[in-house]
Design a protein around this motif. Structure first.
Motif, PDB file in Angstrom:
ATOM      1  N   PRO A 236     -46.163 -37.576  46.252  1.00 22.84           N
ATOM      2  CA  PRO A 236     -45.686 -38.523  46.720  1.00 22.84           C
ATOM      3  C   PRO A 236     -44.516 -39.305  45.925  1.00 22.84           C
ATOM      4  O   PRO A 236     -43.480 -39.619  46.371  1.00 22.84           O
ATOM      5  N   ASP A 237     -44.977 -39.365  44.668  1.00 19.40           N
ATOM      6  CA  ASP A 237     -44.170 -40.223  43.642  1.00 19.40           C
ATOM      7  C   ASP A 237     -42.938 -39.171  43.340  1.00 19.40           C
ATOM      8  O   ASP A 237     -41.801 -39.711  42.704  1.00 19.40           O
ATOM      9  N   GLU A 238     -42.979 -37.857  43.628  1.00 17.26           N
ATOM     10  CA  GLU A 238     -41.909 -37.074  43.272  1.00 17.26           C
ATOM     11  C   GLU A 238     -40.500 -37.434  44.371  1.00 17.26           C
ATOM     12  O   GLU A 238     -39.575 -37.053  44.168  1.00 17.26           O
ATOM     13  N   GLN A 239     -41.036 -37.806  45.551  1.00 18.09           N
ATOM     14  CA  GLN A 239     -39.964 -37.721  46.692  1.00 18.09           C
ATOM     15  C   GLN A 239     -39.329 -39.063  46.818  1.00 18.09           C
ATOM     16  O   GLN A 239     -38.710 -39.314  47.675  1.00 18.09           O
ATOM     17  N   VAL A 240     -39.690 -39.945  46.170  1.00 13.75           N
ATOM     18  CA  VAL A 240     -38.932 -41.287  45.605  1.00 13.75           C
ATOM     19  C   VAL A 240     -37.589 -40.955  45.262  1.00 13.75           C
ATOM     20  O   VAL A 240     -37.619 -40.332  44.177  1.00 13.75           O
ATOM     21  N   LYS A 241     -36.511 -41.568  45.723  1.00 13.43           N
ATOM     22  CA  LYS A 241     -35.207 -41.514  45.150  1.00 13.43           C
ATOM     23  C   LYS A 241     -35.063 -42.037  43.882  1.00 13.43           C
ATOM     24  O   LYS A 241     -35.580 -43.042  43.559  1.00 13.43           O
ATOM     25  N   GLY A 242     -34.693 -41.062  43.074  1.00 17.13           N
ATOM     26  CA  GLY A 242     -34.664 -41.701  41.659  1.00 17.13           C
ATOM     27  C   GLY A 242     -35.743 -41.482  40.677  1.00 17.13           C
ATOM     28  O   GLY A 242     -36.323 -41.855  39.664  1.00 17.13           O
ATOM     29  N   ALA A 243     -36.759 -40.618  41.243  1.00 16.81           N
ATOM     30  CA  ALA A 243     -38.084 -40.293  40.642  1.00 16.81           C
ATOM     31  C   ALA A 243     -37.822 -39.608  39.238  1.00 16.81           C
ATOM     32  O   ALA A 243     -37.031 -38.876  39.226  1.00 16.81           O
TER      33      ALA A 243
ATOM     34  N   ASN B 213     -38.447 -37.383  36.061  1.00 15.71           N
ATOM     35  CA  ASN B 213     -39.034 -35.897  35.880  1.00 15.71           C
ATOM     36  C   ASN B 213     -40.552 -35.874  35.524  1.00 15.71           C
ATOM     37  O   ASN B 213     -41.164 -34.921  35.648  1.00 15.71           O
ATOM     38  N   SER B 214     -40.803 -36.801  34.827  1.00 10.95           N
ATOM     39  CA  SER B 214     -42.432 -37.002  34.312  1.00 10.95           C
ATOM     40  C   SER B 214     -43.335 -36.748  35.434  1.00 10.95           C
ATOM     41  O   SER B 214     -44.594 -36.147  35.235  1.00 10.95           O
ATOM     42  N   HIS B 215     -42.905 -37.022  36.486  1.00 13.65           N
ATOM     43  CA  HIS B 215     -43.992 -36.902  37.785  1.00 13.65           C
ATOM     44  C   HIS B 215     -43.855 -35.218  38.094  1.00 13.65           C
ATOM     45  O   HIS B 215     -44.970 -35.132  38.432  1.00 13.65           O
ATOM     46  N   THR B 216     -42.850 -34.695  38.130  1.00 10.49           N
ATOM     47  CA  THR B 216     -42.724 -33.351  38.258  1.00 10.49           C
ATOM     48  C   THR B 216     -43.631 -32.557  37.188  1.00 10.49           C
ATOM     49  O   THR B 216     -44.149 -31.714  37.453  1.00 10.49           O
ATOM     50  N   GLU B 217     -43.261 -33.001  36.137  1.00  5.49           N
ATOM     51  CA  GLU B 217     -44.174 -32.479  34.828  1.00  5.49           C
ATOM     52  C   GLU B 217     -45.769 -32.617  35.052  1.00  5.49           C
ATOM     53  O   GLU B 217     -46.375 -31.327  34.840  1.00  5.49           O
ATOM     54  N   ASN B 218     -45.914 -33.419  35.479  1.00  2.68           N
ATOM     55  CA  ASN B 218     -47.296 -33.884  35.394  1.00  2.68           C
ATOM     56  C   ASN B 218     -48.040 -32.873  36.653  1.00  2.68           C
ATOM     57  O   ASN B 218     -49.055 -32.373  36.654  1.00  2.68           O
ATOM     58  N   GLN B 219     -47.243 -32.614  37.842  1.00  2.00           N
ATOM     59  CA  GLN B 219     -47.487 -31.663  39.145  1.00  2.00           C
ATOM     60  C   GLN B 219     -47.658 -30.328  38.483  1.00  2.00           C
ATOM     61  O   GLN B 219     -48.428 -29.503  38.744  1.00  2.00           O
ATOM     62  N   LEU B 220     -46.548 -29.999  37.552  1.00  4.55           N
ATOM     63  CA  LEU B 220     -46.648 -28.604  37.055  1.00  4.55           C
ATOM     64  C   LEU B 220     -47.768 -28.286  36.280  1.00  4.55           C
ATOM     65  O   LEU B 220     -48.450 -27.422  36.145  1.00  4.55           O
ATOM     66  N   LYS B 221     -48.030 -29.280  35.493  1.00  7.06           N
ATOM     67  CA  LYS B 221     -49.149 -28.963  34.427  1.00  7.06           C
ATOM     68  C   LYS B 221     -50.511 -28.889  34.875  1.00  7.06           C
ATOM     69  O   LYS B 221     -51.383 -28.152  34.847  1.00  7.06           O
ATOM     70  N   LEU B 222     -50.523 -29.644  36.214  1.00  8.26           N
ATOM     71  CA  LEU B 222     -51.811 -29.699  37.079  1.00  8.26           C
ATOM     72  C   LEU B 222     -51.990 -28.235  37.677  1.00  8.26           C
ATOM     73  O   LEU B 222     -52.908 -27.598  37.687  1.00  8.26           O
ATOM     74  N   PHE B 223     -50.852 -27.938  38.211  1.00  9.08           N
ATOM     75  CA  PHE B 223     -50.628 -26.286  38.726  1.00  9.08           C
ATOM     76  C   PHE B 223     -51.293 -25.130  38.021  1.00  9.08           C
ATOM     77  O   PHE B 223     -51.794 -24.299  38.015  1.00  9.08           O
ATOM     78  N   ILE B 224     -50.691 -25.457  36.549  1.00  5.62           N
ATOM     79  CA  ILE B 224     -51.117 -24.342  35.704  1.00  5.62           C
ATOM     80  C   ILE B 224     -52.565 -24.399  35.360  1.00  5.62           C
ATOM     81  O   ILE B 224     -53.025 -23.302  35.019  1.00  5.62           O
ATOM     82  N   LYS B 225     -53.263 -25.479  34.944  1.00  2.17           N
ATOM     83  CA  LYS B 225     -54.335 -25.543  34.910  1.00  2.17           C
ATOM     84  C   LYS B 225     -55.240 -25.111  36.033  1.00  2.17           C
ATOM     85  O   LYS B 225     -56.291 -24.533  35.590  1.00  2.17           O
ATOM     86  N   GLU B 226     -55.022 -25.662  37.212  1.00  2.00           N
ATOM     87  CA  GLU B 226     -56.016 -25.349  38.326  1.00  2.00           C
ATOM     88  C   GLU B 226     -55.598 -24.062  38.878  1.00  2.00           C
ATOM     89  O   GLU B 226     -56.799 -23.424  39.637  1.00  2.00           O
ATOM     90  N   VAL B 227     -54.338 -23.561  39.164  1.00  2.17           N
ATOM     91  CA  VAL B 227     -54.129 -22.439  39.838  1.00  2.17           C
ATOM     92  C   VAL B 227     -53.831 -21.211  38.942  1.00  2.17           C
ATOM     93  O   VAL B 227     -54.599 -20.078  39.255  1.00  2.17           O
TER      94      VAL B 227
END
Length: 252
Positions: free
Chosen positions: A73-80, A82-96
């Motif tokens: 959700p915090d990535e979809q906010v206008k002007g979000a 990139n750190s939000h996307t980086e956190n999402q990617l790190k979570l993906f790498i660990k969990e998936v």
């Protein structure tokens, strides 16, 4: 008198004939020179294009593209950020992908929206090449039968060339051969298979390489696309590749 005049006319005719022959030879020589100059320009243009592609590929070699990762959700906010996307990617790498190592990135960001409505892909530039290689190595097994994809970022020219060689790659894999891409060249049991638009190495370079045979389907100066000669060369390489794969079904 008439005899002398005829003899004189013959002399004039022979002189003109010799002059025309000299002019023809001169024109032929000029045509050869122009053809050589054209080939030189084609060669230099091909060399320049390959250098540009190589520079692009080198600038992308630390990058991976991740597809299918949902947007937080915090990535979809206008002007979000990139750190939000980086956190999402790190979570993906660990969990998936099941990699516990802490990955560090130079930059992580989402690409533009997709036409099919799927989550925007993520492009990540890793700080360490070994982290990037680990993710790429782990992806096939951990992402099998999922909607996630991890791919190298490559120049469009290399992607198109790999797509051309993809049928040979799949056939080689089915027969148990060792198949791998290096840039835009496919290696099947250490035999190089070039795409039709790829200019092969010159003779001097080939003498410095190992003695493994090279399947080359392009001369030093590229043939115009869609010509009959091009089609025949492509067919010849396809046949040669399949013969090699059939003769080496075990990959040895």
């Amino acid at each position: 008198m008439n005899f002398l005049r005829s003899k004189n006319d013959i002399g004039i005719f022979n002189a003109k004939l010799n002059s025309n022959e000299a002019n023809t030879n001169d024109l032929s020589s000029r045509v050869v020179d122009l053809e050589d100059e054209k080939n030189k320009l084609l060669y230099e243009n091909s060399e320049l294009k390959e250098r540009v592609i190589d520079v692009q590929a080198r600038s992308m070699r630390e990058n991976l593209i991740f597809s299918g990762i949902d947007e937080a959700p915090d990535e979809q906010v206008k002007g979000a950020k990139n750190s939000h996307t980086e956190n999402q990617l790190k979570l993906f790498i660990k969990e998936v992908t099941k990699i516990e190592d802490e990955m560090q990135f130079h930059v992580v960001h989402r690409l533009r929206p997709r036409d099919d409505g799927k989550p925007r892909s993520i492009i990540a530039r890793f700080e360490r090449r070994k982290d990037r290689d680990l993710v790429l190595q782990r992806a096939p097994a951990t992402l099998k039968d999922t909607s996630y994809r991890v791919n190298e970022q490559l120049p469009m020219e290399i992607i198109e060339r790999r797509n051309e060689l993809w049928p040979i790659y799949k056939r080689g894999k089915r027969l148990g051969n060792e198949c791998k891409f290096k840039g835009d060249v496919l290696y099947v049991n250490n035999v190089a298979v070039y795409p039709s638009s790829k200019r092969p190495v010159n003779r001097r370079q080939m003498r410095t390489q190992n003695s493994a045979p090279h399947i080359v389907n392009q001369p030093m100066i590229p043939i115009p696309t869609h010509t009959q000669q091009q089609i025949e060369r492509n067919q010849a390489v396809q046949v040669a590749s399949e013969m090699n794969l059939t003769q080496n079904p075990s990959g040895h």
